[in-house]
Design a protein around this motif. Sequence first.
Motif, PDB file in Angstrom:
ATOM      1  N   LEU A  96       6.947  -1.601  -1.848  1.00 12.47           N
ATOM      2  CA  LEU A  96       5.518  -1.351  -2.032  1.00 12.47           C
ATOM      3  C   LEU A  96       5.247   0.153  -2.005  1.00 12.47           C
ATOM      4  O   LEU A  96       5.032   0.737  -0.939  1.00 12.47           O
ATOM      5  CB  LEU A  96       4.721  -2.037  -0.917  1.00 12.47           C
ATOM      6  N   PRO A  97       5.262   0.814  -3.151  1.00 11.36           N
ATOM      7  CA  PRO A  97       5.096   2.278  -3.175  1.00 11.36           C
ATOM      8  C   PRO A  97       3.824   2.773  -2.496  1.00 11.36           C
ATOM      9  O   PRO A  97       3.844   3.794  -1.816  1.00 11.36           O
ATOM     10  CB  PRO A  97       5.080   2.619  -4.664  1.00 11.36           C
ATOM     11  N   ALA A  98       2.709   2.047  -2.640  1.00 12.02           N
ATOM     12  CA  ALA A  98       1.459   2.481  -2.011  1.00 12.02           C
ATOM     13  C   ALA A  98       1.588   2.463  -0.486  1.00 12.02           C
ATOM     14  O   ALA A  98       1.112   3.376   0.200  1.00 12.02           O
ATOM     15  CB  ALA A  98       0.296   1.596  -2.455  1.00 12.02           C
ATOM     16  N   ALA A  99       2.254   1.448   0.031  1.00 13.49           N
ATOM     17  CA  ALA A  99       2.452   1.354   1.485  1.00 13.49           C
ATOM     18  C   ALA A  99       3.388   2.451   1.978  1.00 13.49           C
ATOM     19  O   ALA A  99       3.159   3.039   3.038  1.00 13.49           O
ATOM     20  CB  ALA A  99       3.012  -0.023   1.851  1.00 13.49           C
ATOM     21  N   VAL A 100       4.429   2.729   1.207  1.00 12.96           N
ATOM     22  CA  VAL A 100       5.380   3.785   1.584  1.00 12.96           C
ATOM     23  C   VAL A 100       4.665   5.135   1.658  1.00 12.96           C
ATOM     24  O   VAL A 100       4.764   5.847   2.658  1.00 12.96           O
ATOM     25  CB  VAL A 100       6.553   3.864   0.583  1.00 12.96           C
ATOM     26  N   PHE A 130      -5.988  -2.886   2.331  1.00 12.67           N
ATOM     27  CA  PHE A 130      -6.898  -3.682   1.515  1.00 12.67           C
ATOM     28  C   PHE A 130      -7.426  -2.880   0.324  1.00 12.67           C
ATOM     29  O   PHE A 130      -7.653  -3.438  -0.740  1.00 12.67           O
ATOM     30  CB  PHE A 130      -8.025  -4.210   2.392  1.00 12.67           C
ATOM     31  N   LEU A 131      -7.592  -1.591   0.514  1.00 19.73           N
ATOM     32  CA  LEU A 131      -8.074  -0.750  -0.574  1.00 19.73           C
ATOM     33  C   LEU A 131      -6.961  -0.351  -1.544  1.00 19.73           C
ATOM     34  O   LEU A 131      -7.218  -0.112  -2.720  1.00 19.73           O
ATOM     35  CB  LEU A 131      -8.750   0.506  -0.022  1.00 19.73           C
ATOM     36  N   LEU A 132      -5.724  -0.261  -1.039  1.00 18.09           N
ATOM     37  CA  LEU A 132      -4.609   0.156  -1.884  1.00 18.09           C
ATOM     38  C   LEU A 132      -3.802  -1.023  -2.441  1.00 18.09           C
ATOM     39  O   LEU A 132      -2.831  -0.829  -3.155  1.00 18.09           O
ATOM     40  CB  LEU A 132      -3.680   1.101  -1.106  1.00 18.09           C
ATOM     41  N   GLY A 133      -4.173  -2.233  -2.051  1.00 17.01           N
ATOM     42  CA  GLY A 133      -3.573  -3.405  -2.666  1.00 17.01           C
ATOM     43  C   GLY A 133      -2.319  -3.963  -2.030  1.00 17.01           C
ATOM     44  O   GLY A 133      -1.613  -4.740  -2.663  1.00 17.01           O
ATOM     45  N   PHE A 134      -2.024  -3.609  -0.795  1.00 12.45           N
ATOM     46  CA  PHE A 134      -0.862  -4.232  -0.156  1.00 12.45           C
ATOM     47  C   PHE A 134      -1.267  -5.042   1.082  1.00 12.45           C
ATOM     48  O   PHE A 134      -0.480  -5.285   1.983  1.00 12.45           O
ATOM     49  CB  PHE A 134       0.237  -3.203   0.175  1.00 12.45           C
TER      50      PHE A 134
END
Length: 118
Positions: A31-35, A76-80
């Motif tokens: 999950l790039p956004a989470a990373v 929730f805002l970044l999709g993960f």
Amino acid sequence: MRSDVPSKGLEWTNLILGAGLACAAIMFVGLPAAVWNAGVVGTLIVCSSAVALYRYGDWAEWSNLTLGCWAVVAPFLLGFGSAQGPMWTHVLIGICVATLAALQLAASRRMQAPSSTN
């Protein structure tokens, strides 16, 4: 700005929580956004807490409060938000960081308030 921290223990705790969030980024590889979020937000929390330990200012606690709140809503805002591990890591660490920052701000206000003698 002053050099006395209301509670160094709370500041060290936020520093460690930030480091934990930054290091947890390694586990969110799919999950790039989470990373990116965990790495950047965790590092910013560490930096803010480290500076506050060296030379305290309310701005550091406001920064940590903002970063902690962001960590809570970011999944929730970044999709993960549907990925349980990254979501709960962000939410729990964010709540802890924001709470500790709010406690530090309250302690700072008490230290700055003039004492009334009756």
